[in-house]
Design an enzyme around this catalytic site. Structure first.
Site, PDB file in Angstrom:
ATOM      1  N   ASP A 315      -1.233  -9.379  -1.770  1.00  0.00           N
ATOM      2  CA  ASP A 315      -1.833  -8.511  -2.794  1.00  0.00           C
ATOM      3  C   ASP A 315      -2.557  -9.298  -3.889  1.00  0.00           C
ATOM      4  OD1 ASP A 315      -1.037  -6.219  -1.536  1.00  0.00           O
ATOM      5  OD2 ASP A 315       0.791  -5.981  -2.729  1.00  0.00           O
ATOM      6  N   ARG A 346     -10.989  -5.559   0.748  1.00  0.00           N
ATOM      7  CA  ARG A 346     -10.991  -6.492  -0.381  1.00  0.00           C
ATOM      8  C   ARG A 346     -11.814  -7.744  -0.122  1.00  0.00           C
ATOM      9  NH1 ARG A 346      -4.707  -5.504  -2.350  1.00  0.00           N
ATOM     10  NH2 ARG A 346      -5.205  -3.640  -3.569  1.00  0.00           N
TER      11      ARG A 346
HETATM   12  C1  S3P Z   1       3.916  -3.387   0.288  1.00  0.00           C
HETATM   13  C2  S3P Z   1       3.528  -4.148   1.324  1.00  0.00           C
HETATM   14  C3  S3P Z   1       2.189  -4.740   1.470  1.00  0.00           C
HETATM   15  C4  S3P Z   1       1.389  -4.678   0.175  1.00  0.00           C
HETATM   16  C5  S3P Z   1       1.553  -3.385  -0.536  1.00  0.00           C
HETATM   17  C6  S3P Z   1       3.006  -3.086  -0.830  1.00  0.00           C
HETATM   18  C7  S3P Z   1       5.284  -2.849   0.276  1.00  0.00           C
HETATM   19  O1  S3P Z   1       1.485  -4.068   2.479  1.00  0.00           O
HETATM   20  O2  S3P Z   1       0.031  -4.926   0.409  1.00  0.00           O
HETATM   21  O3  S3P Z   1       0.831  -3.405  -1.762  1.00  0.00           O
HETATM   22  O4  S3P Z   1       5.752  -2.380  -0.782  1.00  0.00           O
HETATM   23  O5  S3P Z   1       5.931  -2.891   1.333  1.00  0.00           O
HETATM   24  P1  S3P Z   1       1.655  -4.572   4.009  1.00  0.00           P
HETATM   25  O6  S3P Z   1       3.088  -4.667   4.200  1.00  0.00           O
HETATM   26  O7  S3P Z   1       1.046  -3.540   4.884  1.00  0.00           O
HETATM   27  O8  S3P Z   1       0.920  -5.888   4.058  1.00  0.00           O
END
Ligand code: S3P
Length: 429
Positions: A315, A346
């Site tokens: 992120d 992004r």
């Molecule tokens: C998150 C996992 C991430 C992240 C998202 C929050 C989570 O996504 O990008 O902002 O809380 O499990 P991915 O697990 O799909 O990479």
């Protein structure tokens, strides 16, 4: 649509705390709702994404008291959720929709989940496919790959799932379904993604085992309510870390930030670029590592970023791109294809916006090459409706040669409603 104009600053100085971790806040509601007893949550993130999760569970009959600082979640036990009388709106939140779809797959009632114009474009097959293999019946647009999704759950069987991507959302969705499955459900991923679900499952007494790059959950075990203290979100802290690093003469202390190894890739990356970042007072809160982070402005240099660190910083790439754009030399980012399916693409969004600010960027399919510049130029950039793009560009604006106008900054409220007041607090003009 709201636009925000940011003027360059002289330095970034002071002491701040950032709001609670978004991922942990979502999970505290979900596990609290299906545990037995009252779960008390301190430090819950009051952002739109987390309110989407809160509203969805209220709609399923869960009482959540909120006195403005602490939540009390009246858990209904593993089988106590009720069918909602309307569609569950997950807003902009990928974590809400993907995790809740896993949880709803275990419920013997009907649910429909949807979200805003951005969420309805994001891939859902990644959870629909394994949950369908467990026995859930899920329908959605484009052959069940896009929201809205309609879910008929119940009677799940355990599976062993080799996820093609490292994603905590996929892993956690299957883990939540696994709580309801008959037997042991395991998930393996190419390299470790954030492990907040594992830590919180453990805290609430779930039957969980970890192995190399994977976990196993045993279904049918009741959870017990807990007191959860949520640390500051490292993803929010990252914008301020980069702001202090790239603005000469800066020094910033960010208090009580979650520094879980599966999230702290941004610190490793910025240190490798030459950033002066120190962790102080390292401690643990509710099973999560926490520290104060001291950052001083530094001369950054370009580096190569790829491999296992990518999911650990997933992120933070918009902020990392801004650090790279003001570093000496070239930064290459690879193995980051997942950035294309976040709140916005992004890779394209950052490449386009940085070019407007005078930076040379070459896109690749799974990343980009960024050549650092002495100073960004002013101009008008666009968040593409993505909170992290909006905040990263606000940070870049601090060291631009003129004003930067950022189009569409409302989206910042999804994860960090107090971002601009905090930025103003530490900005020296
Ligand atoms: C998150 C996992 C991430 C992240 C998202 C929050 C989570 O996504 O990008 O902002 O809380 O499990 P991915 O697990 O799909 O990479």
């Amino acid at each position: 649509m709201k636009s925000t104009i940011i003027q360059p600053v002289v330095a970034v100085k002071g002491e701040i705390s950032v709001p609670g971790d978004k991922s942990i806040s979502h999970r505290s509601i979900m596990l609290g709702a299906i545990a037995n007893g009252i779960t008390v949550v301190h430090g819950f993130l009051r952002g739109e994404d987390n309110f989407s999760t809160m509203n969805a569970f209220r709609a399923m009959g869960v009482t959540i008291d909120d006195d403005g600082s602490t939540l009390q979640i009246h858990g209904r036990g593993l089988h106590g959720l009720q069918e909602a009388s309307d569609v569950l709106d997950c807003g902009n939140s990928g974590t809400t929709i993907r995790l809740i779809t896993g949880l709803l797959s275990g419920q013997s009632f009907f649910s429909v989940v949807t979200g805003d114009q951005y969420l309805r474009k994001r891939p859902m097959k990644r959870v629909v496919e394994p949950l369908t293999r467990m026995g859930a019946r899920i329908m959605g647009r484009k052959g069940g790959t896009l929201a809205p999704l309609a879910i008929n759950g119940g009677n799940l069987n355990a599976i062993g799932y080799d996820s093609p991507v490292s994603s905590a959302q996929i892993k956690s969705s299957i883990m939540l379904a696994g709580l309801y499955a008959d037997g042991e459900t395991s998930v393996r991923e190419p390299s470790p993604s954030r492990d907040h679900s594992e830590r919180m499952f453990h805290l609430f007494g779930a039957s969980l085992k970890r192995f190399n790059n994977g976990i196993t959950v045993r279904g049918g075990y009741e959870l017990t309510a807990q007191e959860v203290i949520i640390p500051g979100d490292i993803s929010s802290a990252a914008f301020f870390m980069v702001a202090a690093l790239i603005t000469p003469g800066s020094e910033l202390l960010i208090r009580s930030v979650g520094v879980n190894q599966t999230r702290s890739g941004v610190i490793d990356i910025l240190k490798a670029m030459g950033g002066d970042i120190r962790l102080l007072e390292e401690r643990e809160l509710s099973g999560e590592p926490v520290a104060d982070i001291l950052v001083r402005s530094s001369r950054l240099k370009g580096i190569a970023i790829s491999g296992d660190v990518v999911p650990r910083a997933i992120d933070e790439f918009p902020a990392i791109c801004v650090a790279a754009a003001s570093a000496e030399g070239v930064t290459t980012i690879r193995d980051a294809r997942e950035l294309r399916v976040k709140e916005a693409d992004r890779i394209t969004a950052m490449a386009t916006n940085l070019r407007i600010l005078g930076v040379t960027v070459t896109e690749t399919e799974d990343g980009m090459d960024i050549t650092g510049v002495e100073r960004f130029s002013g101009g008008t950039v666009d968040s593409h409706g993505d909170h992290r793009i909006a905040m990263s560009l606000s940070v870049a604006a601090l060291v631009a040669s003129g004003a930067v106008t950022i189009y569409d900054t409302n989206c910042i409220a999804t994860s960090f409603p107090t971002f601009f007041p905090l930025l103003e607090k530490v900005s020296q003009n």
